[in-house]
Design an enzyme around this catalytic site. Structure first.
Site, short mmCIF file in Angstrom:
data_model
loop_
_atom_site.label_atom_id
_atom_site.label_comp_id
_atom_site.label_asym_id
_atom_site.label_seq_id
_atom_site.Cartn_x
_atom_site.Cartn_y
_atom_site.Cartn_z
N ASP A 217 0.86 -1.19 0.00
CA ASP A 217 0.00 0.00 0.00
C ASP A 217 0.90 1.24 0.00
O ASP A 217 1.33 1.70 1.05
CB ASP A 217 -0.92 0.00 1.21
N GLY B 28 -4.77 1.81 8.14
CA GLY B 28 -5.78 1.15 8.98
C GLY B 28 -5.50 -0.33 9.14
O GLY B 28 -5.65 -0.89 10.22
N ILE C 253 -0.11 9.39 8.40
CA ILE C 253 -0.86 8.54 9.32
C ILE C 253 -0.54 7.07 9.08
O ILE C 253 0.01 6.69 8.04
CB ILE C 253 -2.38 8.77 9.18
#
Length: 778
Positions: free
Chosen positions: A549, A572, A569
């Site tokens: 990713d 997830g 960030i």
């Protein structure tokens, strides 16, 4: 934005009830009725048997510094007492202030040394601590002077002198200590502000500015030091000292210096996890402050000439404190701002009519009828290891089976299933007809994983994807996609279900309720049965990207800022991986065969450097969990659960292993060995070692392992793995094993040709002929 503080209690604070002081005069009130409340119970100990304390200035014979020194020394800390010995304006110098306190500590059996340097020479002060005690664990930046004048009368020198002591001094001492705290992964820093800094005060513009500056310094140190176990907090004390000598005695009599240290002692203890806090303290009263702001108003066309009039018209709303928010970080602050702006944009878009349909639309019929092409995913042990590191695994005995390809039980961590299937959904919204959407409006909402068997450590798999549901949620749409992964023998390995929310894509008249989404769990009302805390390293998102990713949101600060985040960030799915590790370690013994399925619902992102907290509840074979970050009670993951295989299901898995074993030629020889060793237990005298033998198929994939234990009193030969160490690990194919056992293949040649792999004590491989013995005569 304004500061909020909790209703005050002595040695206690609560977030539930807040008051709003507007100036320094309204600060000095306490609740005497609560003086018997203490956060420190008789069983609680805040001793500092191995910590060394440094603090500076305002020691005096009656000052706060003296009380800090005495309190810490009385609890076992070794103390560096630093005081230049000047007056309240910073003039003069005397060694007597520091020496008196050091002597007082020594008379009571404590350990202390004096230092007389200015805080602007912080390196010298820290050097005193290192030379005398070898380390520094606590820094209290207590240095302070005053040069009070009305703003119009303040000189450059008045301004510079105040800032040099309060701000530059705090910076220099903390900076000098930082490298030592970072190396030892422990530190506590206390900044000292003032009501004049928090609220302002007449005649103290220079002092007020400096005192609020140290709050900002502390907040940033808290962010940078959190992952290093370096915690920084600020106190706002009110007590009698050299700086308050001119105030009326009847006022100052209520605010004793002895009332301040209890808060400081607790904040500096290793058990205290408070970080980045701001506390008012005085007269035995302690209260926490925080920022608060109104919801505000978005002014349309803010660059227009009429914008000032719009501000005037909306002033009551701009200053309305009802439903105020309390942002605790720059990311929260920016995210809340963007949320309000997006709300305004949504309202404007609805008024304009067709813009949603133009930029974000879904043709449900086209999308649902489209046959998504199958995709292939090829991976090796390298990918398995990179993923394990990407979800925070450390090199230790608990994790080595996931990190070392030569480990006897090398295996794939279950949540890697989300990586295996990613090629099946990675580009679905761009390639699938029927979707005309802005990719920045796509949000990964939920994830479900189900394993049908433990994942292989290498190979090629095929992903078959399909859209099973598209829901109309009004302003947005929910797309449910499932990916089924099969191996080269067309056996099902796993199934992933992605629940994706697409903003501004609703309103097409579709169904609203799902019949396909795997439901999240309800969090039990009772306290968690288990809690695991773990710091997420600053580099974790960058490492997790290596599993595929590559979204720049996770590494590029400028790109993250476009999304409303102050810095990149965490993915997830990386947060999910952390939670899976915590559950499998605590309840699954890190046994991949016990993993059956899992579900998570993503609520908000984690910032690398934060402390991730996983709270777990055991409900028979289902472990319910949620994740939070330290300092914020709002979950980042909620409704999560991991379903574990029951003991009966694990037994069925072992039965499958037996079937596989019996299908191999090598198993006949291993079974013959077992009989011979049982008939002749004295065989252990020739070996006194433990072998692990891995049997592979023609593609080099491990099919089964055998443990040959010739150390125990009762020698054994058993299929499967072992939890204890082995002396020698050997790996061959089934055919080559038989050839070795029947003397048709020379072991030495097999080793050099790569047909026989050996790790551990290689010399034990020379005993193979004795190991096979009569078993080779088949």
């Amino acid at each position: 934005m304004y500061t909020v503080r909790t209703v005050p209690y002595v040695y206690f604070y609560s977030r539930d009830h807040c008051r709003y002081p507007t100036n320094s005069a309204s600060v000095c009130w306490i609740t005497p009725a609560t003086k018997d409340k203490s956060i420190i119970s008789p069983e609680y100990s805040t001793n500092f048997q191995s910590n060394w304390l440094l603090h500076n200035n305002d020691i005096s014979r009656v000052g706060l510094g003296r009380e800090y020194a005495l309190q810490f020394a009385s609890r076992g800390a070794s103390v560096v007492v630093n005081d230049l010995g000047g007056d309240m304006k910073g003039s003069g110098k005397s060694a007597s202030y520091a020496d008196d306190v050091v002597n007082e500590i020594r008379r009571t059996g404590g350990t202390a040394v004096a230092n007389y340097d200015s805080v602007t020479e912080g390196e010298k002060i820290i050097d005193t601590a290192i030379k005398n005690f070898g380390r520094v664990d606590v820094v209290i930046n207590n240095a302070g002077i005053l040069r009070d004048r009305k703003f119009e009368n303040i000189t450059d020198n008045d301004w510079d002198t105040i800032h040099r002591v309060h701000v530059f001094g705090s910076f220099k001492v903390s900076k000098a200590a930082w490298s030592f705290m970072k190396k030892q992964r422990y530190g506590r820093i206390i900044m000292v502000t003032s009501a004049a800094g928090v609220y302002g005060n007449f005649g103290q513009a220079n002092y007020s500015a400096a005192k609020l500056a140290v709050v900002g310094l502390c907040n940033t140190l808290a962010i940078e030091g959190g992952s290093l176990n370096i915690h920084s907090n600020t106190i706002c004390p009110f007590a009698a000292s050299r700086l308050t000598a001119k105030l009326p005695s009847e006022v100052m009599g209520k605010f004793k210096v002895e009332d301040i240290p209890p808060l400081v002692v607790y904040l500096c203890h290793e058990s205290c996890q408070e970080n980045g806090g701001l506390f008012e303290v005085g007269g035995g009263w302690i209260s926490k402050l925080r920022w608060q702001r109104t919801n505000g108003v978005v002014i349309p066309n803010a660059s227009a000439k009429t914008a000032p009039e719009s501000v005037q018209q909306n002033w009551d709303k701009i200053t309305d404190w009802q439903d105020a928010t309390n942002p605790a970080s720059t990311s929260e602050s920016m995210a809340l701002s963007i949320q309000e702006i997006n709300k305004s944009n949504n309202s404007t878009t609805e008024e304009l009519g067709e813009e949603d349909d133009k930029n974000n639309s879904i043709n449900v019929g086209k999308a649902m009828s489209y046959k998504i092409p199958d995709t292939e995913f090829i991976f090796s042990s390298r990918d398995i290891i990179i993923y394990a590191l990407g979800i925070g695994m450390k090199v230790n005995d608990d994790n080595l089976q996931f990190l070392y390809e030569g480990h006897e039980n090398f295996c794939t961590f279950p949540s890697f299933a989300a990586i295996i299937c990613f090629s099946g959904v990675g580009n679905i919204f761009a390639s699938c007809p029927g979707f005309n959407i802005d990719p920045t409006k796509i949000v990964h909402g939920e994830q479900y994983i189900e394993l049908y068997k433990p994942l292989p450590t290498s190979g090629s798999v095929r992903n078959s994807s399909k859209i099973v549901e598209i829901l109309d949620k009004g302003k947005g749409a929910v797309v449910v996609t499932e990916v089924t992964t099969t191996n080269e023998n067309n056996e099902k390995l796993c199934m992933n279900q992605f629940v994706t929310y697409i903003q501004k894509a609703g309103g097409f008249g579709g169904k609203r309720q799902s019949t396909a989404i795997k439901q999240a769990a309800d969090t039990p009302a009772r306290p968690p049965d288990a809690i695991i805390k773990e710091i997420v390293p600053e580099s974790q998102a960058a490492l997790y990207r290596m599993s595929g990713d590559l979204n720049p949101l996770h590494i590029d600060s400028q790109f993250a800022a476009l999304g409303g985040f102050p810095r990149p960030i965490l993915h997830g799915l990386c947060t999910m991986g952390y939670a899976t590790r915590h559950v499998m370690k605590h309840y699954g013994d890190n046994d991949v065969k016990k993993f059956k399925s899992m579900k998570v619902r993503f609520m908000r992102p984690v910032i690398p450097g934060q402390v991730l907290i996983t709270e777990m509840w055991k409900e028979i074979d289902r472990i319910i969990f949620q994740c939070k970050v330290e300092g914020n009670n709002t979950p980042v993951v909620r409704g999560g659960y991991i379903e574990l295989n029951s003991p009966n299901e694990v037994a069925i898995s072992k039965k499958s292993l037996a079937i596989t074993t019996n299908a191999l030629q090598s198993s006949i020889i291993f079974e013959r060995m077992k009989k011979e060793f049982l008939a002749n237990p004295s065989i252990i005298n020739k070996f006194n070692c433990k072998y692990l033998w891995n049997i592979t198929n023609e593609k080099g994939q491990k099919v089964v392992s055998w443990v040959i234990d010739l150390k125990s009193q009762n020698p054994s030969v058993t299929p499967g793995s072992t939890s204890t160490a082995v002396d020698c690990t050997l790996t061959t194919s089934d055919d080559d094993f038989v050839a070795l056992a029947t003397n048709k293949l020379n072991a030495q040649k097999a080793f050099f040709n790569g047909k026989l792999k050996v790790s551990g004590n290689i010399m034990l491989a020379q005993k193979l002929e004795n190991l096979f013995g009569k078993s080779s005569k088949l």
